[in-house]
Design a protein around this motif. Structure first.
Motif, PDB file in Angstrom:
ATOM      1  N   GLN A   1      41.208  60.629  28.661  1.00  0.00           N
ATOM      2  CA  GLN A   1      42.301  60.558  27.699  1.00  0.00           C
ATOM      3  C   GLN A   1      42.924  61.941  27.548  1.00  0.00           C
ATOM      4  O   GLN A   1      42.216  62.935  27.436  1.00  0.00           O
ATOM      5  CB  GLN A   1      41.786  60.057  26.348  1.00  0.00           C
ATOM      6  CG  GLN A   1      41.353  58.605  26.406  1.00  0.00           C
ATOM      7  CD  GLN A   1      40.857  58.099  25.080  1.00  0.00           C
ATOM      8  OE1 GLN A   1      40.502  58.860  24.195  1.00  0.00           O
ATOM      9  NE2 GLN A   1      40.814  56.784  24.943  1.00  0.00           N
ATOM     10  N   THR A   2      44.244  61.987  27.552  1.00  0.00           N
ATOM     11  CA  THR A   2      44.936  63.271  27.565  1.00  0.00           C
ATOM     12  C   THR A   2      45.589  63.644  26.247  1.00  0.00           C
ATOM     13  O   THR A   2      45.967  64.790  26.063  1.00  0.00           O
ATOM     14  CB  THR A   2      46.017  63.281  28.663  1.00  0.00           C
ATOM     15  OG1 THR A   2      46.950  62.236  28.377  1.00  0.00           O
ATOM     16  CG2 THR A   2      45.418  63.076  30.035  1.00  0.00           C
TER      17      THR A   2
ATOM     18  N   LEU B   1      35.569  59.261  17.257  1.00  0.00           N
ATOM     19  CA  LEU B   1      34.419  60.162  17.389  1.00  0.00           C
ATOM     20  C   LEU B   1      34.347  60.841  18.747  1.00  0.00           C
ATOM     21  O   LEU B   1      33.940  61.991  18.849  1.00  0.00           O
ATOM     22  CB  LEU B   1      33.119  59.406  17.122  1.00  0.00           C
ATOM     23  CG  LEU B   1      32.899  58.969  15.684  1.00  0.00           C
ATOM     24  CD1 LEU B   1      31.603  58.193  15.564  1.00  0.00           C
ATOM     25  CD2 LEU B   1      32.891  60.165  14.757  1.00  0.00           C
ATOM     26  N   GLU B   2      34.742  60.134  19.804  1.00  0.00           N
ATOM     27  CA  GLU B   2      34.609  60.685  21.150  1.00  0.00           C
ATOM     28  C   GLU B   2      35.756  61.613  21.533  1.00  0.00           C
ATOM     29  O   GLU B   2      35.777  62.129  22.635  1.00  0.00           O
ATOM     30  CB  GLU B   2      34.479  59.537  22.175  1.00  0.00           C
ATOM     31  CG  GLU B   2      35.749  58.748  22.419  1.00  0.00           C
ATOM     32  CD  GLU B   2      36.059  57.687  21.357  1.00  0.00           C
ATOM     33  OE1 GLU B   2      37.113  57.039  21.481  1.00  0.00           O
ATOM     34  OE2 GLU B   2      35.302  57.514  20.401  1.00  0.00           O
ATOM     35  N   ARG B   3      36.694  61.843  20.610  1.00  0.00           N
ATOM     36  CA  ARG B   3      37.865  62.646  20.956  1.00  0.00           C
ATOM     37  C   ARG B   3      38.097  63.753  19.947  1.00  0.00           C
ATOM     38  O   ARG B   3      37.613  63.706  18.826  1.00  0.00           O
ATOM     39  CB  ARG B   3      39.107  61.741  20.971  1.00  0.00           C
ATOM     40  CG  ARG B   3      38.990  60.684  22.050  1.00  0.00           C
ATOM     41  CD  ARG B   3      40.218  59.892  22.218  1.00  0.00           C
ATOM     42  NE  ARG B   3      41.382  60.734  22.409  1.00  0.00           N
ATOM     43  CZ  ARG B   3      42.598  60.270  22.307  1.00  0.00           C
ATOM     44  NH1 ARG B   3      42.813  59.029  22.006  1.00  0.00           N
ATOM     45  NH2 ARG B   3      43.628  61.069  22.492  1.00  0.00           N
ATOM     46  N   VAL B   4      38.890  64.707  20.362  1.00  0.00           N
ATOM     47  CA  VAL B   4      39.326  65.765  19.454  1.00  0.00           C
ATOM     48  C   VAL B   4      40.534  65.233  18.691  1.00  0.00           C
ATOM     49  O   VAL B   4      41.451  64.672  19.278  1.00  0.00           O
ATOM     50  CB  VAL B   4      39.715  67.035  20.244  1.00  0.00           C
ATOM     51  CG1 VAL B   4      40.277  68.090  19.314  1.00  0.00           C
ATOM     52  CG2 VAL B   4      38.525  67.561  21.025  1.00  0.00           C
TER      53      VAL B   4
ATOM     54  N   THR C   1      35.446  63.250   5.645  1.00  0.00           N
ATOM     55  CA  THR C   1      34.153  63.269   6.319  1.00  0.00           C
ATOM     56  C   THR C   1      34.414  63.439   7.809  1.00  0.00           C
ATOM     57  O   THR C   1      35.568  63.604   8.219  1.00  0.00           O
ATOM     58  CB  THR C   1      33.375  61.951   6.085  1.00  0.00           C
ATOM     59  OG1 THR C   1      34.034  60.893   6.788  1.00  0.00           O
ATOM     60  CG2 THR C   1      33.260  61.611   4.607  1.00  0.00           C
ATOM     61  N   LYS C   2      33.378  63.353   8.611  1.00  0.00           N
ATOM     62  CA  LYS C   2      33.564  63.399  10.069  1.00  0.00           C
ATOM     63  C   LYS C   2      34.289  62.160  10.579  1.00  0.00           C
ATOM     64  O   LYS C   2      34.921  62.190  11.625  1.00  0.00           O
ATOM     65  CB  LYS C   2      32.208  63.477  10.772  1.00  0.00           C
ATOM     66  CG  LYS C   2      31.512  64.792  10.648  1.00  0.00           C
ATOM     67  CD  LYS C   2      30.212  64.737  11.420  1.00  0.00           C
ATOM     68  CE  LYS C   2      29.448  66.029  11.273  1.00  0.00           C
ATOM     69  NZ  LYS C   2      28.177  65.989  12.001  1.00  0.00           N
ATOM     70  N   LEU C   3      34.183  61.059   9.839  1.00  0.00           N
ATOM     71  CA  LEU C   3      34.744  59.790  10.282  1.00  0.00           C
ATOM     72  C   LEU C   3      36.169  59.536   9.822  1.00  0.00           C
ATOM     73  O   LEU C   3      36.910  58.799  10.466  1.00  0.00           O
ATOM     74  CB  LEU C   3      33.865  58.634   9.807  1.00  0.00           C
ATOM     75  CG  LEU C   3      32.416  58.652  10.273  1.00  0.00           C
ATOM     76  CD1 LEU C   3      31.638  57.511   9.652  1.00  0.00           C
ATOM     77  CD2 LEU C   3      32.364  58.576  11.790  1.00  0.00           C
TER      78      LEU C   3
END
Length: 169
Positions: free
Chosen positions: A123-124, A152-155, A52-54
């Motif tokens: 974040q890098t 969720l907030e990151r790639v 899923t997305k999560l």
């Protein structure tokens, strides 16, 4: 549910080293074959995969009875992730009672990505999210669970990339 810290037997690492030199490639080949045939060829076998997305989760019902053999695989995956900018968040042993009274012993390790920030506080690093490695033992059967819980907030890298990293061996 009773939880305690996961401790390996005293000579576990000596037996692990022996497994690594003698059996690892055979076990990894079996997992790799099951995983690729299930995910890419959509064949039903002893792998269950959901995404899923999560999160993405692989559940592999192993076809061997040796409990330590699966523990060695998990140990190798843990070591691989530690070498790739992950840290152990939790290492636990717990007993669960599932639906219909099925009792399951879970030996698990949760790894969290080391976070790095640039001069602007961004974040890098791109990683696979939090990684759960679990050995489920019930009756005479056991299974391996590999789960990536995404931020969720990151790639995040894909689960396929995670499996590629883990099975590189």
């Amino acid at each position: 549910m009773h939880t305690k810290i996961l401790l390996r037997p005293l000579n576990f690492h000596l037996r692990y080293q022996h497994w690594e030199s003698q059996q690892k490639q055979i076990d990894f080949s079996d997992l790799h074959q099951c995983y690729t045939s299930h995910v890419f060829e959509h064949k039903n076998n002893n792998i269950k995969f959901e995404a899923t997305k999560l999160y993405a989760k692989l559940h592999w019902d192993v076809n061997f009875n040796d409990l330590e053999q699966l523990a060695y695989i998990i140990e190798h995956f843990k070591n691989t992730l530690l070498k790739n900018k992950y840290s152990i968040l939790k290492s636990e042993e717990r007993n669960e009672v599932w639906d219909k009274g099925i009792k399951v012993k879970v030996l698990g390790i949760i790894l969290k990505a080391d976070t790095f920030y640039d001069e602007l506080g961004e974040q890098t690093e791109i990683n696979y999210g939090d990684i759960y490695l679990e050995q489920h033992i019930f009756e005479e059967k056991q299974s391996l669970i590999i789960m990536a819980k995404y931020y969720l907030e990151r790639v995040n890298y894909s689960f396929e990339k995670l499996m590629e990293l883990l099975l590189k061996g």
